[in-house]
Design a protein around this motif. Structure first.
Motif, PDB file in Angstrom:
ATOM      1  N   ARG A 278      -7.661  17.339 -12.822  1.00  0.00           N
ATOM      2  CA  ARG A 278      -9.022  17.790 -13.000  1.00  0.00           C
ATOM      3  C   ARG A 278      -9.754  17.728 -11.659  1.00  0.00           C
ATOM      4  O   ARG A 278      -9.332  17.043 -10.731  1.00  0.00           O
ATOM      5  N   PRO A 279     -10.878  18.450 -11.535  1.00  0.00           N
ATOM      6  CA  PRO A 279     -11.591  18.473 -10.253  1.00  0.00           C
ATOM      7  C   PRO A 279     -12.039  17.078  -9.837  1.00  0.00           C
ATOM      8  O   PRO A 279     -12.457  16.258 -10.662  1.00  0.00           O
ATOM      9  N   PRO A 291     -14.488  17.114 -15.987  1.00  0.00           N
ATOM     10  CA  PRO A 291     -13.906  18.212 -16.769  1.00  0.00           C
ATOM     11  C   PRO A 291     -14.092  19.533 -16.025  1.00  0.00           C
ATOM     12  O   PRO A 291     -14.673  19.576 -14.935  1.00  0.00           O
ATOM     13  N   ASP A 292     -13.642  20.605 -16.627  1.00  0.00           N
ATOM     14  CA  ASP A 292     -13.645  21.884 -15.926  1.00  0.00           C
ATOM     15  C   ASP A 292     -15.001  22.562 -15.863  1.00  0.00           C
ATOM     16  O   ASP A 292     -15.182  23.528 -15.132  1.00  0.00           O
ATOM     17  N   ASP A 293     -15.994  22.110 -16.656  1.00  0.00           N
ATOM     18  CA  ASP A 293     -17.311  22.739 -16.590  1.00  0.00           C
ATOM     19  C   ASP A 293     -18.347  21.691 -16.207  1.00  0.00           C
ATOM     20  O   ASP A 293     -18.059  20.509 -16.114  1.00  0.00           O
ATOM     21  N   SER A 331      -9.806  14.490 -18.522  1.00  0.00           N
ATOM     22  CA  SER A 331      -9.018  15.360 -19.390  1.00  0.00           C
ATOM     23  C   SER A 331      -9.431  15.220 -20.857  1.00  0.00           C
ATOM     24  O   SER A 331      -9.167  16.110 -21.673  1.00  0.00           O
TER      25      SER A 331
END
Length: 502
Positions: A278-279, A291-293, A331
């Motif tokens: 994850r970032p 998370p991705d957003d 995640s």
């Protein structure tokens, strides 16, 4: 024939070695218990000039009198300082140095670090000479010896003997810096670690693994280690076992710290599970795992243990276990946060606690974090930093978690501020959820702090859940890659996130 010269620690003299000396002589060795100048019984009285060099010369004179070709110098705690000083003046006579629960003194370092009272240490160093006219430090009162080291294993008669025969310690012996020669530093050495006092081979291997050059010498071929399951005064609590260990040490036996420990120490081993990437984003002394957003999410802040060397690299926020936890939380839809705090010595808990406060403020201020839903997760020696948060939890703190935590100062952690004792502050936690991961193969002295905390939590009705991992070790995420261990991590993370979302 081997000749053992036995040098005691603060406040004690040759009398403390009686049973050990008897055991050594029964084995066929020579034994010379030493009473240093000013330390009572048959020794010379102290005067205003008695200092570390006085005690060094005491030993040099004895070494010159011993005819045996193999001399083993044995130093207990403070006694290691004059032992090292004398060994540097007669290195050709010394076959081995044995360090009994005495740390690792460095050149130019005084023995003042052995004094458990910070106020007394400050006073001794603030005034030139013997502390403004105070030439000695009085021995502990009966019932106070545990402040200088664990008294586990000493029977009542031994404690009475310790109190009755103890002598004041000349201040100069503690404030004069050690002169450690290269020759003394290269001599074969054996460390006898008293596990009930918080020392162990596992800890030594961990410290070596951090790459501190001071401890790299412990991987030399001539360096060995033994453990004794007793407190700080094994000559009183386990004299027969200590005598047997000394004989084996003189023969070069003992556990060797493999140089390979530096290649992959425990803190750099892989996390126990593969986690989706994850970032990651670094800000000051913290790192976000997201998370991705950018939707505001609850956050879990992971607080590493210690004390750790200040120059350890990589720093904890980049250790695989901390990164693994941060990524795993991300995640699962939360924000995982790792941080570096400055717990480098036992006196640093206050500074490290402030570092955690500062990190939490940064985390809560981030627009991608739901600042009203934060959990703090402590690991190992960082566990005591939970004390303030348990005493008065703010409304946004939705959960406190701890994995294999140290929840009270260990016996040899003498200078930790007593404020950092979660078992005394947990009564203020109210209904705050607490998730504690307990490993079955924990070191006994750490488990005792967990037991103390759980007893206090039960007494005050704290909202606590224990996640047991019976077959796991301390730092199990890097050691025990088992289904049991993975299941414990998954359950603990799921439980903490559940409290954040409820």
């Amino acid at each position: 024939m081997t000749a053992f010269i036995l040098v005691s620690g603060t406040f004690t003299g040759g009398w403390i070695w009686k049973e050990v000396a008897d055991g050594l002589r029964e084995s066929g060795a020579e034994a010379y218990p030493v009473t240093l100048t000013g330390m009572g019984d048959t020794g010379r009285p102290a005067d205003a000039g008695t200092d570390l060099e006085t005690h060094v010369q005491d030993l040099v004179r004895l070494i010159d009198q011993v005819e045996s070709p193999q001399v083993v110098l044995v130093g207990h705690a403070y006694g290691l300082y004059p032992v090292l000083g004398a060994a540097g003046l007669r290195p050709e006579r010394i076959a081995r140095i044995v360090n009994i629960d005495g740390g690792l003194p460095q050149d130019g370092e005084p023995a003042l670090g052995l004094v458990p009272d910070q106020a007394l240490r400050d006073r001794l160093t603030a005034v030139p000479g013997p502390a403004g006219g105070e030439g000695v430090i009085a021995p502990p009162a009966p019932g106070e010896w545990q402040r200088w080291g664990s008294v586990e294993g000493i029977e009542a008669a031994g404690l009475e003997r310790l109190a009755r025969l103890s002598a004041p310690q000349p201040v100069g012996t503690l404030v004069q810096p050690l002169r450690l020669s290269d020759e003394a530093a290269e001599l074969p050495m054996t460390g006898v670690l008293c596990t009930a006092n918080g020392s162990s081979i596992q800890i030594v291997e961990s410290v070596v693994g951090f790459g501190d050059p001071r401890f790299g010498a412990l991987t030399r071929p001539g360096v060995t280690f033994f453990e004794l399951g007793t407190g700080h005064w094994p000559m009183l609590s386990a004299p027969d076992e200590l005598a047997a260990v000394l004989v084996r040490a003189a023969a070069g036996e003992g556990h060797r710290i493999a140089a390979a420990v530096q290649e992959q120490p425990v803190h750099l081993r892989p996390f126990l599970m593969d986690v989706p990437e994850r970032p990651r984003e670094r800000s000051g002394h913290i790192e976000f795992h997201r998370p991705d957003d950018d939707t505001p999410r609850p956050a879990v802040v992971f607080v590493h243990g210690g004390p750790l060397p200040a120059d350890a690299r990589p720093t904890p926020r980049d250790w695989p276990t901390l990164v693994g936890y941060g990524q795993y939380v991300a995640s699962r839809g939360g924000v995982g946060v790792t941080l570096d705090h400055r717990l480098h010595d036992f006196t640093d808990y206050g500074r490290a606690a402030q570092d955690v406060v500062d990190a939490v403020e940064l985390v809560r201020a981030d627009p991608r974090v739901d600042g009203e839903r934060v959990a703090l997760w402590y690991l190992s020696g960082g566990g005591m930093l939970a004390a303030d948060w348990l005493a008065a939890p703010p409304p946004w703190l939705r959960c406190v978690a701890a994995s294999y935590p140290v929840l009270a100062p260990l016996p040899n952690w003498k200078l930790v501020d007593p404020r950092y004792r979660p078992s005394e502050t947990v009564r203020g936690a109210g209904h705050l959820p607490i998730v504690l991961t307990r490993v079955g193969l924990e070191r006994p002295e750490i488990m005792a702090t967990v037991d103390e905390f759980l007893a206090a939590a039960k007494e005050c009705g704290a909202n606590i859940e224990v996640v047991d991992v019976p077959s796991a070790h301390h730092a199990f995420e890097a050691i025990d890659h088992t289904e049991e261990a993975r299941g414990a991590v998954e359950y603990a993370v799921r439980t903490v996130l559940g409290h954040l979302r409820s």
